[in-house]
Design a protein around this motif. Structure first.
Motif, PDB file in Angstrom:
ATOM      1  N   LEU A  58       0.793  -1.124  -0.107  1.00 14.27           N
ATOM      2  CA  LEU A  58       0.024  -0.184  -0.068  1.00 14.27           C
ATOM      3  C   LEU A  58       1.058   1.261  -0.027  1.00 14.27           C
ATOM      4  CD1 LEU A  58      -2.997   1.303   0.199  1.00 14.27           C
ATOM      5  CD2 LEU A  58      -2.517   1.009   2.643  1.00 14.27           C
ATOM      6  N   TYR A  59       1.903   1.227   0.861  1.00 15.86           N
ATOM      7  CA  TYR A  59       2.780   2.356   0.978  1.00 15.86           C
ATOM      8  C   TYR A  59       3.535   2.433  -0.377  1.00 15.86           C
ATOM      9  CZ  TYR A  59       1.495   3.692   5.812  1.00 15.86           C
ATOM     10  OH  TYR A  59       0.816   3.909   6.984  1.00 15.86           O
ATOM     11  N   GLU A  60       4.037   1.376  -0.959  1.00 15.09           N
ATOM     12  CA  GLU A  60       4.856   1.349  -2.105  1.00 15.09           C
ATOM     13  C   GLU A  60       3.973   1.929  -3.134  1.00 15.09           C
ATOM     14  OE1 GLU A  60       5.927  -2.431  -2.701  1.00 15.09           O
ATOM     15  OE2 GLU A  60       7.904  -2.604  -1.662  1.00 15.09           O
ATOM     16  N   MET A  61       2.500   1.560  -3.294  1.00 15.57           N
ATOM     17  CA  MET A  61       1.652   2.050  -4.283  1.00 15.57           C
ATOM     18  C   MET A  61       1.463   3.825  -4.065  1.00 15.57           C
ATOM     19  SD  MET A  61      -2.143   1.040  -4.986  1.00 15.57           S
ATOM     20  CE  MET A  61      -1.720  -0.695  -4.789  1.00 15.57           C
ATOM     21  N   VAL A  92       3.978  17.649  -0.451  1.00 13.46           N
ATOM     22  CA  VAL A  92       2.977  18.253   0.656  1.00 13.46           C
ATOM     23  C   VAL A  92       1.666  18.000   0.123  1.00 13.46           C
ATOM     24  CG1 VAL A  92       2.517  19.921   2.182  1.00 13.46           C
ATOM     25  CG2 VAL A  92       5.028  19.413   1.532  1.00 13.46           C
ATOM     26  N   ILE A  93       1.430  18.656  -1.165  1.00 11.64           N
ATOM     27  CA  ILE A  93       0.039  18.717  -1.436  1.00 11.64           C
ATOM     28  C   ILE A  93      -0.433  17.324  -1.996  1.00 11.64           C
ATOM     29  CG2 ILE A  93      -1.285  19.466  -3.599  1.00 11.64           C
ATOM     30  CD1 ILE A  93       0.705  21.932  -4.018  1.00 11.64           C
ATOM     31  N   PHE A  94       0.362  16.510  -2.572  1.00 10.96           N
ATOM     32  CA  PHE A  94      -0.131  15.064  -2.562  1.00 10.96           C
ATOM     33  C   PHE A  94      -0.452  14.375  -1.564  1.00 10.96           C
ATOM     34  CE2 PHE A  94       0.271  10.582  -3.716  1.00 10.96           C
ATOM     35  CZ  PHE A  94      -0.408  10.344  -4.718  1.00 10.96           C
ATOM     36  N   SER A  95       0.309  14.643  -0.444  1.00 18.27           N
ATOM     37  CA  SER A  95       0.220  13.765   0.920  1.00 18.27           C
ATOM     38  C   SER A  95      -0.918  14.431   1.618  1.00 18.27           C
ATOM     39  CB  SER A  95       1.411  14.333   1.860  1.00 18.27           C
ATOM     40  OG  SER A  95       1.341  13.653   2.990  1.00 18.27           O
ATOM     41  N   GLU A  96      -1.368  15.605   1.562  1.00 17.56           N
ATOM     42  CA  GLU A  96      -2.583  16.335   2.040  1.00 17.56           C
ATOM     43  C   GLU A  96      -3.881  15.637   1.261  1.00 17.56           C
ATOM     44  OE1 GLU A  96      -3.278  17.710   4.611  1.00 17.56           O
ATOM     45  OE2 GLU A  96      -1.226  18.021   5.568  1.00 17.56           O
ATOM     46  N   LEU A  97      -3.799  15.874   0.099  1.00  9.91           N
ATOM     47  CA  LEU A  97      -4.954  15.339  -0.872  1.00  9.91           C
ATOM     48  C   LEU A  97      -5.130  13.835  -0.762  1.00  9.91           C
ATOM     49  CD1 LEU A  97      -4.406  17.307  -4.042  1.00  9.91           C
ATOM     50  CD2 LEU A  97      -6.077  18.023  -2.506  1.00  9.91           C
ATOM     51  N   TYR A  98      -4.036  13.175  -0.843  1.00  7.43           N
ATOM     52  CA  TYR A  98      -4.507  11.557  -0.608  1.00  7.43           C
ATOM     53  C   TYR A  98      -4.130  11.063   0.896  1.00  7.43           C
ATOM     54  CZ  TYR A  98      -4.894  12.014  -5.673  1.00  7.43           C
ATOM     55  OH  TYR A  98      -5.629  12.406  -6.703  1.00  7.43           O
ATOM     56  N   GLU A  99      -4.081  11.952   1.878  1.00 12.32           N
ATOM     57  CA  GLU A  99      -4.171  11.602   3.149  1.00 12.32           C
ATOM     58  C   GLU A  99      -3.339  10.355   3.652  1.00 12.32           C
ATOM     59  OE1 GLU A  99      -8.578  12.245   4.460  1.00 12.32           O
ATOM     60  OE2 GLU A  99      -8.429  10.802   3.034  1.00 12.32           O
ATOM     61  N   PHE A 100      -1.925  10.761   3.373  1.00 11.88           N
ATOM     62  CA  PHE A 100      -0.661   9.877   3.909  1.00 11.88           C
ATOM     63  C   PHE A 100      -1.047   9.619   5.270  1.00 11.88           C
ATOM     64  CE2 PHE A 100       3.223   9.428   5.751  1.00 11.88           C
ATOM     65  CZ  PHE A 100       3.850   8.068   5.036  1.00 11.88           C
ATOM     66  N   ASN A 101      -1.428  10.562   6.345  1.00 14.52           N
ATOM     67  CA  ASN A 101      -1.516  10.279   7.765  1.00 14.52           C
ATOM     68  C   ASN A 101      -2.591   9.106   8.022  1.00 14.52           C
ATOM     69  OD1 ASN A 101       0.308  12.500   8.093  1.00 14.52           O
ATOM     70  ND2 ASN A 101      -0.927  13.836   8.580  1.00 14.52           N
ATOM     71  N   VAL A 102      -3.645   8.991   7.306  1.00 11.92           N
ATOM     72  CA  VAL A 102      -4.682   7.948   7.594  1.00 11.92           C
ATOM     73  C   VAL A 102      -4.539   6.840   6.523  1.00 11.92           C
ATOM     74  CG1 VAL A 102      -5.849   9.601   8.765  1.00 11.92           C
ATOM     75  CG2 VAL A 102      -6.411   9.482   6.530  1.00 11.92           C
ATOM     76  N   LEU A 103      -3.421   6.619   5.610  1.00 12.47           N
ATOM     77  CA  LEU A 103      -3.323   5.561   4.721  1.00 12.47           C
ATOM     78  C   LEU A 103      -3.542   4.112   5.213  1.00 12.47           C
ATOM     79  CD1 LEU A 103      -2.822   5.406   1.889  1.00 12.47           C
ATOM     80  CD2 LEU A 103      -0.479   5.099   2.259  1.00 12.47           C
ATOM     81  N   HIS A 104      -3.200   3.777   6.534  1.00 12.44           N
ATOM     82  CA  HIS A 104      -3.278   2.485   6.988  1.00 12.44           C
ATOM     83  C   HIS A 104      -4.661   2.161   7.382  1.00 12.44           C
ATOM     84  CE1 HIS A 104      -2.141  -0.671   9.493  1.00 12.44           C
ATOM     85  NE2 HIS A 104      -2.966  -0.154  10.502  1.00 12.44           N
ATOM     86  N   GLU A 108      -6.317   2.279   1.322  1.00 13.83           N
ATOM     87  CA  GLU A 108      -6.066   2.461  -0.327  1.00 13.83           C
ATOM     88  C   GLU A 108      -5.727   4.032  -0.406  1.00 13.83           C
ATOM     89  OE1 GLU A 108     -10.142   2.431  -1.986  1.00 13.83           O
ATOM     90  OE2 GLU A 108     -10.910   3.831  -0.779  1.00 13.83           O
ATOM     91  N   VAL A 109      -5.232   3.950  -1.612  1.00  9.57           N
ATOM     92  CA  VAL A 109      -4.694   5.424  -2.071  1.00  9.57           C
ATOM     93  C   VAL A 109      -5.745   6.135  -2.661  1.00  9.57           C
ATOM     94  CG1 VAL A 109      -2.975   6.663  -3.279  1.00  9.57           C
ATOM     95  CG2 VAL A 109      -2.365   4.494  -2.103  1.00  9.57           C
TER      96      VAL A 109
END
Length: 385
Positions: A58-61, A92-104, A108-109
């Motif tokens: 998931l993180y690799e994706m 930073v924009i991608f991380s916020e838009l696709y919610e890296f902090n709650v990815l687990h 899903e991405v």
């Protein structure tokens, strides 16, 4: 042979069997139980391993998609010559838009559900701020009263509101934060245009943003950008500063204008300004009322307005000679008008102030203005109640 030869041995074995039959039976089950426990442990380990592999994938994706996003959008912002959104902002924009902090937790991405709403809020609010400023500023300019304090206030308010709106978007989707001291009209125009283009480049994920902008076969964004251009022109005409003027520059321009105004003022004008300052400071200390100032060529006029009922109190000054004039008070209370005035005069005598400099003495009415101030506060108490 022992059992055949010894009768007592057979009896002892029978007693032993009867006594230890249950423990021996349980003991005989230990081998399959152990095998089951080992198999179950291996199964748990296998499931845990599969979960770890799933999370890793998931993180690799996520990083694969982020890398693709940075490459594609990085080239696009270079080609479009973006000035606000930079390549360093993209992770930073991608991380916020696709919610890296709650990815687990998501597993899903995917784009966060509030992304379209947050960008639409920014675009809509920017339009509202710029349209309202244009209407208020042009209306005040058409009066041709040269109300610099009011016009300066409009410009400062415009930059403050736009900066606050952009700050909210920075929290929402990770775009760059701009300090108020560095805020400028050019930055906000670029931010509006580039956020719009970025959402377009990202395709169907932000289709809701573009659908909302289409109004009567024309785009709302075109109206906003055209208004930005008009605002830039009227500010340049007013202050001789272009669209790159910052909040800090406008603060400095206001300060310089005030210094020039004070330095060129007459002794009577400076005295009246001091009296105004002391009186308004006392009013602000004791009352929570709206105080408006109408800037004049030589003397300003203050209007203090009540919250309900249309009651108001006006203060203004009229000069009779270079050394003397009259301070007026007018109150509209319950549709009745009351007025009072007091004479202000600069004397030929001198007195030393706290710094040791000699200054002209002055008098404010026979009672040094105490009755005037008392009436003023009496009216304000009735207005505030």
């Amino acid at each position: 042979m022992g059992i055949l030869l010894c009768e007592s041995l057979g009896e002892q074995l029978t007693v032993i069997w009867e006594t230890y039959k249950i423990p021996v039976t349980i003991a005989s089950l230990s081998i399959p139980l152990a095998a089951w426990a080992i198999a179950n442990h291996r199964s748990v380990q296998t499931m845990h391993g599969l979960k770890l592999q799933s999370h890793k994938r998931l993180y690799e994706m996520f990083y694969e998609q982020q890398n693709h996003f940075e490459k594609v959008m990085g080239r696009r912002i270079e080609n479009a010559k973006f000035k606000y959104i930079e390549k360093d902002d993209l992770p930073v924009i991608f991380s916020e838009l696709y919610e890296f902090n709650v990815l687990h937790q998501k597993g899903e991405v995917s784009l966060k559900s509030s992304a379209n709403e947050e960008i639409n809020r920014f675009l809509t609010k920017t339009g509202e701020i710029i349209f309202e400023f244009y209407c208020q500023f042009t209306e005040e300019r058409e009066k041709k009263t040269e109300q610099h304090i009011v016009l300066d206030g409009y410009i400062e308010q415009l930059l403050r509101f736009l900066q606050r709106n952009l700050h909210q978007l920075s929290d929402d989707i990770g775009v760059r934060f701009i300090e108020l001291s560095n805020a400028s009209l050019e930055v906000f125009v670029n931010a509006y245009s580039e956020v719009l283009q970025l959402s377009y480049y990202m395709g169907d994920d932000f289709k809701a943003v573009w659908d909302k902008l289409e109004i009567d076969e024309r785009s709302e964004d075109e109206d906003v950008l055209n208004t930005f251009s008009a605002v830039e022109k009227i500010i340049r005409d007013y202050s001789t500063k272009g669209g790159d003027a910052t909040y800090k520059n406008f603060q400095e321009a206001i300060h310089v204008r005030q210094v020039i105004k004070f330095s060129q003022a007459t002794k009577l004008q400076n005295l009246v300004r001091e009296i105004y300052g002391e009186l308004i400071s006392d009013i602000k200390l004791h009352f929570n009322l709206k105080i408006m100032m109408e800037e004049g060529a030589a003397y300003d006029k203050y209007s203090i307005v009540g919250e309900v009922g249309g009651s108001s109190l006006d203060l203004w000054f009229e000069e009779t000679t270079e050394m003397e004039g009259t301070l007026f008070l007018s109150c509209n209370l319950n549709k009745d008008n009351y007025s009072f005035d007091v004479n202000v005069k600069i004397l030929d005598e001198f007195a030393s102030d706290e710094s040791g400099q000699k200054r002209h003495k002055y008098e404010v009415g026979k009672d040094l203005g105490k009755e005037f101030k008392s009436l003023c506060f009496s009216y304000l108490k009735q207005i505030s109640s």
